[in-house]
Write an enzyme that holds these catalytic residues in place. Structure first.
Site, mmCIF file in Angstrom:
data_model
loop_
_atom_site.group_PDB
_atom_site.id
_atom_site.type_symbol
_atom_site.label_atom_id
_atom_site.label_comp_id
_atom_site.label_asym_id
_atom_site.label_seq_id
_atom_site.Cartn_x
_atom_site.Cartn_y
_atom_site.Cartn_z
ATOM 1 N N ASP A 173 39.143 29.357 46.669
ATOM 2 C CA ASP A 173 39.227 30.107 45.428
ATOM 3 C C ASP A 173 40.646 29.857 44.889
ATOM 4 O O ASP A 173 41.530 29.459 45.657
ATOM 5 C CB ASP A 173 39.007 31.600 45.733
ATOM 6 C CG ASP A 173 39.259 32.464 44.528
ATOM 7 O OD1 ASP A 173 38.759 32.134 43.444
ATOM 8 O OD2 ASP A 173 39.982 33.478 44.673
ATOM 9 N N ASP B 180 42.591 31.912 41.977
ATOM 10 C CA ASP B 180 43.392 33.109 41.681
ATOM 11 C C ASP B 180 43.472 34.009 42.914
ATOM 12 O O ASP B 180 42.443 34.458 43.425
ATOM 13 C CB ASP B 180 42.751 33.903 40.537
ATOM 14 C CG ASP B 180 42.789 33.168 39.205
ATOM 15 O OD1 ASP B 180 43.894 32.845 38.753
ATOM 16 O OD2 ASP B 180 41.716 32.919 38.632
HETATM 17 C C1 BG6 Z 1 38.860 34.883 38.715
HETATM 18 C C2 BG6 Z 1 39.790 36.075 38.723
HETATM 19 O O1 BG6 Z 1 39.398 33.854 39.477
HETATM 20 O O2 BG6 Z 1 38.671 34.421 37.368
HETATM 21 C C3 BG6 Z 1 39.243 37.162 37.794
HETATM 22 O O3 BG6 Z 1 39.893 36.594 40.046
HETATM 23 C C4 BG6 Z 1 39.034 36.600 36.392
HETATM 24 O O4 BG6 Z 1 40.142 38.254 37.772
HETATM 25 C C5 BG6 Z 1 38.121 35.377 36.471
HETATM 26 O O5 BG6 Z 1 38.474 37.578 35.544
HETATM 27 C C6 BG6 Z 1 37.894 34.731 35.132
HETATM 28 O O6 BG6 Z 1 39.107 34.187 34.683
HETATM 29 P P1 BG6 Z 1 39.376 33.547 33.276
HETATM 30 O O7 BG6 Z 1 40.659 32.804 33.468
HETATM 31 O O8 BG6 Z 1 38.219 32.625 32.963
HETATM 32 O O9 BG6 Z 1 39.462 34.645 32.287
HETATM 33 MG MG MG Z 2 40.458 35.189 43.716
#
Ligand code: BG6
Ligand code: MG
Length: 210
Positions: A8, A10
Site C-alpha cells: 500500500d 499512503d
Molecule cells: C488511500 C488513503 O491510500 O487513498 C485514503 O489511505 C484516501 O485516505 C485514498 O482517501 C484515496 O486517495 P486520493 O489521493 O485518490 O484522494
Molecule cells: Mg494506507
C-alpha cells in the site's frame, strides 16, 4: 512461497495522513462541518468518494451528487498542492532498505493503492521506476476492503495470490488482502486488526525463510 510483495502507498511507503487531514479540514471548515483527526483516521484506505460520505455524516444539510463532486474536487486540488512539498526524505524509515533487500532476493515488488494520486506521489518521492507494477485508484472500480486492487496487481506481476504478500496500514486493506487469499502484513493502525497474518517488522524474515 512468497514471490512478490504488494505495498500500500499512503501510510506504508510515505505518510500522507497529515496532508489528507489538512485538505479535508479546509473543505470541512468551508462547509461548516465538524472534522477532526479521529474522523480522519477512519478515512485510511478508503476512496476519496467514500471518505466524503464519512465526513458528511456530520453535515447539517444534504448535498446533491454534483455538490459532492465539487467538494471532492476542492479537497483534491488543495491536496495536490500539498503533495508538491513531498521529497524522497518523506519515504518512511526502513522502507528503502526493505525494497532493496526484496529486489536483491528476486522478490517482485508492486504498489496496490486506492489513491488516484499514487503515481504523482511516487514521482515526487523518486520511487516511480522502482516497482514492477503499480495498481492504484485509477485502475479500480471497487475500493478496499474489496480485493480488486490486489488481484489486478497480481495479474500485472503474473503471480498467483498464494505467492503474494501485502503490506497495509489500514484495516480495510488487511481485509482486502485476506479476501484476495494473500499473506497480510500490518503496520500502523492495522496492527490492531485480527485478520492480519504478521506485523510488518516480520516481512523480511518470513519472505526470505519461505
Ligand atoms: C488511500 C488513503 O491510500 O487513498 C485514503 O489511505 C484516501 O485516505 C485514498 O482517501 C484515496 O486517495 P486520493 O489521493 O485518490 O484522494
Ligand atoms: Mg494506507
Amino acid at each position: 512461497m512468497i514471490k512478490g510483495v504488494i505495498f500500500d502507498l499512503d501510510g506504508v511507503i510515505v505518510s500522507t495522513d497529515n496532508l489528507h487531514y489538512k485538505a479535508w479540514k479546509k473543505m470541512a471548515d468551508k462547509e461548516n462541518i465538524e472534522f477532526n483527526k479521529q474522523i480522519n483516521n477512519r478515512l485510511r484506505g478508503i476512496s476519496r468518494k467514500a471518505s466524503l460520505e464519512i465526513i458528511l455524516e456530520k453535515a447539517k444539510k444534504d448535498y446533491t451528487d454534483v455538490q459532492k463532486k465539487e467538494l471532492t474536487d476542492y479537497k483534491n486540488t488543495y491536496y495536490r498542492q500539498l503533495l508538491e512539498t513531498l521529497t524522497k526524505d518523506d519515504i518512511l524509515p526502513g522502507i528503502t532498505d526493505i525494497l532493496n533487500t526484496l529486489q536483491e532476493n528476486n522478490i517482485k515488488i508492486a504498489i496496490g493503492s486506492s489513491s488516484k494520486n499514487a503515481k504523482k506521489i511516487l514521482k515526487k518521492i523518486e520511487l516511480y521506476n522502482q516497482f514492477a507494477a503499480i495498481t492504484d485508484g485509477t485502475n479500480i472500480t471497487q475500493s478496499k476492503p474489496h480485493p480488486e486492487v490486489f488481484l489486478i496487481a497480481a495479474k500485472k506481476l503474473d503471480l498467483l495470490p498464494i505467492n503474494l504478500a501485502v503490506v497495509e496500514d489500514a484495516k480495510s486493506g488487511i481485509l482486502a488482502a485476506k479476501k484476495a487469499h494473500m499473506t497480510a502484513f500490518a503496520t500502523g493502525n492495522a496492527k490492531n486488526s485480527q485478520e492480519k497474518d504478521y506485523d510488518f517488522e516480520q516481512l523480511i524474515d518470513v519472505v526470505l525463510q519461505d
